[in-house]
Write a protein that holds these residues in place. Structure first.
Motif, PDB file in Angstrom:
ATOM      1  N   VAL A 286       2.707  -3.194 -12.899  1.00 42.98           N
ATOM      2  CA  VAL A 286       2.598  -3.772 -11.560  1.00 42.98           C
ATOM      3  C   VAL A 286       1.752  -2.852 -10.689  1.00 42.98           C
ATOM      4  O   VAL A 286       1.787  -1.630 -10.829  1.00 42.98           O
ATOM      5  N   LEU A 287       0.977  -3.462  -9.816  1.00 41.86           N
ATOM      6  CA  LEU A 287       0.106  -2.745  -8.879  1.00 41.86           C
ATOM      7  C   LEU A 287       0.723  -2.821  -7.486  1.00 41.86           C
ATOM      8  O   LEU A 287       1.046  -3.908  -7.001  1.00 41.86           O
ATOM      9  N   LEU A 288       0.933  -1.648  -6.853  1.00 45.84           N
ATOM     10  CA  LEU A 288       1.639  -1.573  -5.577  1.00 45.84           C
ATOM     11  C   LEU A 288       0.912  -0.659  -4.599  1.00 45.84           C
ATOM     12  O   LEU A 288       0.148   0.218  -4.994  1.00 45.84           O
ATOM     13  N   ASP A 289       1.194  -0.879  -3.306  1.00 45.36           N
ATOM     14  CA  ASP A 289       0.729   0.002  -2.237  1.00 45.36           C
ATOM     15  C   ASP A 289       1.830   0.993  -1.869  1.00 45.36           C
ATOM     16  O   ASP A 289       3.025   0.676  -1.952  1.00 45.36           O
ATOM     17  N   LEU A 290       1.431   2.154  -1.405  1.00 53.17           N
ATOM     18  CA  LEU A 290       2.357   3.149  -0.843  1.00 53.17           C
ATOM     19  C   LEU A 290       2.467   2.871   0.652  1.00 53.17           C
ATOM     20  O   LEU A 290       1.484   2.969   1.385  1.00 53.17           O
ATOM     21  N   THR A 291       3.679   2.507   1.134  1.00 48.43           N
ATOM     22  CA  THR A 291       3.783   1.933   2.477  1.00 48.43           C
ATOM     23  C   THR A 291       4.704   2.649   3.455  1.00 48.43           C
ATOM     24  O   THR A 291       4.558   2.489   4.666  1.00 48.43           O
ATOM     25  N   HIS A 292       5.673   3.417   2.975  1.00 51.63           N
ATOM     26  CA  HIS A 292       6.652   3.967   3.907  1.00 51.63           C
ATOM     27  C   HIS A 292       7.317   5.185   3.265  1.00 51.63           C
ATOM     28  O   HIS A 292       7.218   5.389   2.046  1.00 51.63           O
ATOM     29  N   THR A 293       7.979   5.996   4.084  1.00 50.93           N
ATOM     30  CA  THR A 293       8.606   7.218   3.587  1.00 50.93           C
ATOM     31  C   THR A 293      10.049   7.328   4.065  1.00 50.93           C
ATOM     32  O   THR A 293      10.433   6.774   5.093  1.00 50.93           O
ATOM     33  N   ALA A 294      10.835   8.048   3.297  1.00 56.32           N
ATOM     34  CA  ALA A 294      12.152   8.548   3.687  1.00 56.32           C
ATOM     35  C   ALA A 294      12.151  10.030   3.331  1.00 56.32           C
ATOM     36  O   ALA A 294      11.254  10.503   2.628  1.00 56.32           O
TER      37      ALA A 294
END
Length: 432
Positions: A286-294
């Protein structure tokens, strides 16, 4: 996957009569039976003419991985014909059977001499040193075989690029070398207008079946266009939703279910990376974007393009921005994952992590990942993020199910890609 085993044995060494070749063969046969690969056991090479004959045989019918074993010492005339084969190759030397008296094998010296020879090849070789029953050697052979088989498939891959890249996505306009065929996006859109809709998905949906007609016609057209190709990169917006009133995301997800990687937004390097990850893992990538952090994890997301195997539950939903059908919504299934991004100039990002269960999710496909490793080095989420930014990695990252970081690294080795090493965060981006 096919492994060819070639023992190198000079009869004048007493180690040639100690059963070492036979013990190795038995261990490899057990390994092949356990892991389901094809093993070709070749006659021992004791003279230069025998090496020449095998080299001709392998040129006509190459294995995925060639395993040369120094049972004893050998001179260059025996091994050079095999070294000159530009294929994925392991060279394995056995330790000495005794530590005193007449030197039994001199195999390590043979390995040392062999790797020093001036072979006519571009691919590297990997060396191994250990006994026939060494579990670490067996593990490396399996990793090398998986990586070599994937590299061979990628080198021969047929990729379809439809429509170029998404508008303004300049970085993913670049393409890898190889067999890439280009098709106008208008051809696919026209085909979708005339297509019969694919079968209605048997999964929970926010839409009645008739509302999915256009999305399912896109699936039919895309499936037909992809016949004969190993992967597809598709300019999935803005023309398709504007002209057909539906998104291609569900089609991409459903084709992934059937084993066809489709990279969003016309990302051809992404398509090749997806094919590599799928080949190594044996399951859809699967191809995904990096969008948020914790503090301890990173959120990855995309519109809704993932195969169903990536989730415990799925649902057909509206697109998060355009509010039209249809995407596959899901939360990533907890467990180990690995990642790959092939890059221009022969570079590659290889990483791994673990999807963890969190209540928060975005519409589409999303999940939290932690416990990162990059090129084998453990990194905090913050440091992994820093490496993504400071290496200027494209915004599409490809994930594979399971822990296959080592095999992905091996794929890069045999393809000739240099794996990027983790480095301390600097907060500085350099264009070069």
């Amino acid at each position: 996957m096919k492994l060819s085993y070639v023992p190198i044995v000079r009869p004048m060494f007493r180690g040639a009569q100690m059963g070492l070749q036979e013990r190795t063969q038995e261990a490899l046969e057990a390994l092949a039976a356990q892991h389901g690969f094809e093993l070709q056991v070749c006659s021992a090479v004791a003279e230069g003419a025998e090496g020449e004959a095998l080299a001709q045989q392998f040129s006509a019918d190459p294995p995925d991985l060639l395993l040369l074993q120094h049972v004893t010492f050998a001179t260059g005339d025996l091994v050079t014909p095999l070294l000159n084969l530009d294929m994925s190759t392991l060279i394995w030397a056995l330790p000495e059977a005794f530590e005193q008296g007449r030197l039994p094998q001199n195999a390590l010296c043979g390995l040392n001499m062999t790797v020093s020879l001036p072979a006519e090849r571009t691919k590297p070789v990997r060396w191994l040193y250990g006994g026939p029953d060494d579990a670490a050697i067996h593990a490396q052979i399996l990793i090398s075989l998986r990586g070599a088989a994937a590299a061979r498939r990628l080198a021969a891959a047929h990729i379809l690029q439809i429509g170029g890249s998404a508008p303004g996505f300049y970085r993913i306009e670049s393409e890898p070398s190889g067999d890439i065929q280009h098709e106008a996006l208008s051809t696919l859109i026209d085909a979708a207008a005339q297509a019969e809709p694919a079968a209605v998905p048997d999964e929970p949906s926010d839409y009645p079946p008739e509302a999915l007609t256009e999305a399912l016609k896109i699936e039919t057209a895309l499936s037909a266009a992809a016949q004969g190709y190993d992967a597809v990169s598709l300019r999935c917006w803005p023309e398709i939703p504007e002209q057909r009133g539906a998104m291609a995301c569900l089609a991409c997800a459903r084709l992934a279910d059937r084993g066809l990687p489709v990279a969003c937004e016309g990302d051809t390097y992404g398509a090749l990376s997806m094919l590599a990850a799928q080949t190594v893992s044996g399951q859809p990538s699967v191809l995904l974007d990096l969008t948020h952090t914790a503090p301890d994890a990173l959120m990855f997301w995309h519109c809704g393009n993932a195969a169903g195997v990536w989730a415990i539950e799925t649902r057909i939903e509206k697109h998060f921005n355009r509010q039209i059908p249809a995407v596959r919504g899901m939360t990533l299934r907890p467990g180990p994952v690995s990642g790959l991004r092939l890059l221009e100039n022969g570079k590659a990002l290889v990483f791994s992590g673990e999807v963890v269960s969190r209540e928060s999710r975005y519409e589409g496909v999303s999940g939290w990942v932690t416990n990162f490793r990059m090129a084998g080095e453990a990194l905090s989420s913050r440091d992994f993020l820093a490496n993504i930014l400071e290496y200027r990695i494209p915004h599409h990252l490809v994930f594979a199910l399971g822990d296959c970081e080592a095999a992905l690294t091996e794929t890069c080795l045999w393809l000739g890609y240099e794996v990027l090493q983790a480095r301390p965060a600097s907060g500085v981006i350099r264009w070069k």
